[in-house]
Motif scaffolding. Structure first.
Motif, short mmCIF file in Angstrom:
data_model
loop_
_atom_site.label_atom_id
_atom_site.label_comp_id
_atom_site.label_asym_id
_atom_site.label_seq_id
_atom_site.Cartn_x
_atom_site.Cartn_y
_atom_site.Cartn_z
N ALA A 203 0.83 -1.21 0.00
CA ALA A 203 0.00 0.00 0.00
C ALA A 203 0.86 1.26 0.00
N ARG A 204 1.96 1.23 0.77
CA ARG A 204 2.84 2.40 0.83
C ARG A 204 3.48 2.67 -0.52
N ALA A 205 4.02 1.63 -1.16
CA ALA A 205 4.68 1.80 -2.45
C ALA A 205 3.68 2.22 -3.53
N MET A 206 2.52 1.58 -3.56
CA MET A 206 1.54 1.91 -4.59
C MET A 206 0.97 3.32 -4.40
N GLY A 207 0.79 3.73 -3.15
CA GLY A 207 0.31 5.08 -2.91
C GLY A 207 1.29 6.13 -3.39
N GLU A 208 2.58 5.90 -3.14
CA GLU A 208 3.59 6.85 -3.58
C GLU A 208 3.71 6.87 -5.10
N LEU A 209 3.69 5.69 -5.72
CA LEU A 209 3.77 5.62 -7.18
C LEU A 209 2.55 6.27 -7.82
N ASN A 210 1.39 6.05 -7.23
CA ASN A 210 0.17 6.67 -7.76
C ASN A 210 0.24 8.18 -7.65
N ARG A 211 0.80 8.68 -6.54
CA ARG A 211 0.94 10.12 -6.38
C ARG A 211 1.91 10.68 -7.41
N ARG A 212 3.00 9.95 -7.69
CA ARG A 212 3.96 10.42 -8.69
C ARG A 212 3.34 10.47 -10.08
N LEU A 213 2.39 9.60 -10.34
CA LEU A 213 1.77 9.56 -11.66
C LEU A 213 0.66 10.60 -11.82
N LEU A 214 -0.20 10.74 -10.81
CA LEU A 214 -1.41 11.54 -10.97
C LEU A 214 -1.53 12.71 -10.00
N GLY A 215 -0.59 12.86 -9.09
CA GLY A 215 -0.72 13.89 -8.06
C GLY A 215 -0.90 15.29 -8.62
N GLY A 216 -1.47 16.15 -7.78
CA GLY A 216 -1.67 17.53 -8.20
C GLY A 216 -0.38 18.23 -8.55
N GLY A 217 0.69 17.92 -7.80
CA GLY A 217 1.99 18.51 -8.12
C GLY A 217 2.49 18.07 -9.47
N ARG A 218 2.29 16.79 -9.80
CA ARG A 218 2.72 16.27 -11.11
C ARG A 218 1.95 16.95 -12.23
N LEU A 219 0.65 17.16 -12.01
CA LEU A 219 -0.16 17.84 -13.03
C LEU A 219 0.29 19.28 -13.21
N ALA A 220 0.58 19.97 -12.09
CA ALA A 220 1.03 21.36 -12.18
C ALA A 220 2.35 21.46 -12.94
N VAL A 221 3.29 20.55 -12.65
CA VAL A 221 4.57 20.56 -13.35
C VAL A 221 4.37 20.31 -14.85
N PHE A 222 3.48 19.38 -15.17
CA PHE A 222 3.18 19.08 -16.57
C PHE A 222 2.67 20.32 -17.29
N LEU A 223 1.73 21.03 -16.69
CA LEU A 223 1.16 22.22 -17.33
C LEU A 223 2.19 23.35 -17.42
N VAL A 224 3.05 23.47 -16.41
CA VAL A 224 4.09 24.51 -16.45
C VAL A 224 5.04 24.25 -17.62
N TRP A 225 5.43 22.99 -17.82
CA TRP A 225 6.35 22.70 -18.92
C TRP A 225 5.67 22.86 -20.28
N VAL A 226 4.38 22.56 -20.37
CA VAL A 226 3.66 22.81 -21.62
C VAL A 226 3.63 24.31 -21.91
N ALA A 227 3.33 25.11 -20.88
CA ALA A 227 3.32 26.57 -21.06
C ALA A 227 4.71 27.08 -21.41
N THR A 228 5.75 26.51 -20.80
CA THR A 228 7.13 26.92 -21.11
C THR A 228 7.48 26.57 -22.54
N LEU A 229 7.04 25.40 -22.99
CA LEU A 229 7.28 25.01 -24.38
C LEU A 229 6.65 26.00 -25.34
N GLN A 230 5.41 26.40 -25.04
CA GLN A 230 4.74 27.36 -25.91
C GLN A 230 5.41 28.73 -25.87
#
Length: 220
Positions: free
Chosen positions: A30-57
């Motif tokens: 549960a501990r490993a899967m929770g951390e991996l799930n957070r790395r994949l879908l967490g709000g921080g991961r989404l924010a970083v994704f959008l920041v890099w898309v905006a930086t690319l543009q």
């Protein structure tokens, strides 16, 4: 950028597993899967994704804007400003492309480890927390929006902005580059959201327990 902490390691091979009991195995799972799930879908991961898309543009705005300006360059000073704009754009664009590609690679690695931990045992109650419907929907909606805007930029915008008295080949190249900068990250986000939804459905709906020796489902 701050140094990234490493991903949780995959579960140990069957021959060297040494949990004292099923409860300890489920707790580590549960501990490993929770951390991996957070790395994949967490709000921080989404924010970083959008920041890099905006930086690319932003980077392409400088570099592609230089291509458009080349059509009107008539003197050395203007050419110098165009070259400076392109250089600034490339300086912003290249890191954005690198970190977006790196994020896709890390997501693939994290998903593979998530599958391995999921195959270790079955815990319907604990696994239900991994569905993350709000975050999955956020990834899906925002990624679809990126694809939709990219589609409009690649199809509708050239028809409206390119032609006699309007933009020329430089404008077409700029718009196509901007569209690709939306399409490709958007498709990556869509694949992630759909893949996680299918994984969560299989995880919480599979009929029987899976042992570590039974292998793990292949990533899709």
């Amino acid at each position: 950028m701050s140094r990234r902490t490493p991903l949780p390691p995959p579960p140990p091979p069957v021959e060297i597993q040494s949990w004292p009991g099923r409860e300890a195995r489920l707790a580590d799972r549960a501990r490993a899967m929770g951390e991996l799930n957070r790395r994949l879908l967490g709000g921080g991961r989404l924010a970083v994704f959008l920041v890099w898309v905006a930086t690319l543009q932003l980077g392409w705005g400088f570099a592609g804007g230089g291509l458009v300006a080349l059509e009107d360059v008539i003197d050395p000073i203007s050419m110098m400003f165009v070259l400076v704009s392109v250089a600034i754009g490339l300086g912003v664009l290249v890191p954005a492309v690198y970190f977006l590609a790196r994020g896709v690679w890390r997501d693939r690695e994290a998903y593979d480890r998530l599958l391995r931990w999921a195959a270790l045992d079955r815990d319907p109650v604990g696994d239900a927390r991994l569905r993350e419907p709000v975050l999955s929907a956020a990834w899906l909606v925002l990624s679809f929006a990126l694809c939709a805007v990219g589609l409009w930029v690649s199809l509708a915008a050239p028809a409206e902005l390119v032609g006699p008295g309007l933009g020329g080949y430089g404008t077409v190249a700029y718009l196509m580059g901007a569209a690709l900068g939306l399409w490709i990250p958007g498709l990556a986000g869509l694949v992630k959201a759909i893949r996680h939804y299918r994984f969560a459905v299989r995880l919480t709906g599979r009929p029987g327990p899976r042992s570590a020796s039974s292998g793990h489902p292949r990533p899709e």
